[in-house]
Enzyme design. Sequence first.
Site, PDB file in Angstrom:
ATOM      1  N   ASP A  67      45.095 -17.704   1.700  1.00 50.00           N
ATOM      2  CA  ASP A  67      46.655 -17.575   0.731  1.00 50.00           C
ATOM      3  C   ASP A  67      46.353 -17.341  -0.002  1.00 50.00           C
ATOM      4  O   ASP A  67      47.439 -17.234  -0.338  1.00 50.00           O
ATOM      5  CB  ASP A  67      46.643 -19.475   0.772  1.00 50.00           C
ATOM      6  N   ASN A  91      41.124 -23.981  -1.910  1.00 47.22           N
ATOM      7  CA  ASN A  91      41.500 -25.177  -3.023  1.00 47.22           C
ATOM      8  C   ASN A  91      41.202 -26.411  -3.294  1.00 47.22           C
ATOM      9  O   ASN A  91      40.347 -26.960  -3.995  1.00 47.22           O
ATOM     10  CB  ASN A  91      43.447 -25.352  -3.810  1.00 47.22           C
TER      11      ASN A  91
END
Length: 357
Positions: free
Chosen positions: A136, A112
């Site tokens: 993740d 991210n």
Amino acid sequence: MMRVGILTSGGDCQGLNAAIRGVAKALYESYDEIEIYGISDGYRGLIGADYRRMEPEDFSGILTVGGTILGTSRQPFKRMRIIEEDSVDKVDAMKKTVAKLHLDCLVIMGGNGTHKTANLLREEGVPVVTLPKTIDNDLWGTDVTFGFQSAVDIGANVIDCIHTTATSHGRVFIVELMGHKVGWLALHAGIAGGADVILLPEMPYDIARVGAALEKRRRQGKAFSILAVAEGALSRREAKMGKKELAAYRAAAGQPSVAYRLADELVPYAGGEVRVCVPGHFQRGGPPCPFDRVLATQLGAAAAGFIREGRFGVMCGMVNGSVAPVELESVAGRLKKVPEDSVAVRMAMETGVSFGV
Ligand code: F6P
């Protein structure tokens, strides 16, 4: 002459080397004249012009190797435009390194935070192509990220091992899985490991309901229980708190993580002690599983394909099972959370798993 830079950024994961190799091998197949530069330690190397010219042999023998041969670091996106004590303009420095190496494209592998900076570089006119990596699995715009399945395999294996000792001793065990702010890893490892309770950040839990699930098992004559808990899991009460209030509340509880807080709270329901297992970075280490080797190679080769086509400013995503270019603009800053009504959650509930809701 084609010139391509590659960097890996943020927390490492399994499959990074497989992806680096996939990009390089596909580029060597495509171009007679190509120079590939490995940027060291993610954006830190791009800022500090720390790189090395890579040769074809650098990419051999790394398919199954964990970690990243390029090194990685965390360089927070929110500080990218801030000039620190060293007086370095980080964005300007990154652009200068790209210009110095005459790069036709910079391949960036990350999660991210990495994608926010990749998008910033795109806005600054740098031709970038990115690959989605993270255990993740929380990156918007792709069905799956590489690293995720390897971490699920490890998480499930941990739960399997805890299962046997929990059964022998009739104990309640909490296994805390990574995943940052999302619950993909805990959900999949939990289902695969046959956890009785799965707690996710997306579904704040009610401690009385978690306790009731343990009591129900005891009434059924089952002396042990396994909870798979995401590191970001939080109670209903915590979910209502602001950031500062939550931090103060947790500091006052004095426990290192959610598993330990839960262990204390669940003693009255467990009929005995509650033990904790936190596999931590173990989940990010070691060789990629075969699924991730294939995925990372596929995405790496796709990145080379987009470079050939001059298709920049995109992430190589898996969209409905096929590789597709996903605009960076739509990826940056968006979390892919576990939907409460997802097939996996519903299936787990149907088979008696409690989510504490
Ligand atoms: O993003 C991957 C991840 O492993 C998360 O699951 C975890 O919260 C975080 O990184 C840990 O980061 P670090 O290795 O910097 O402590």
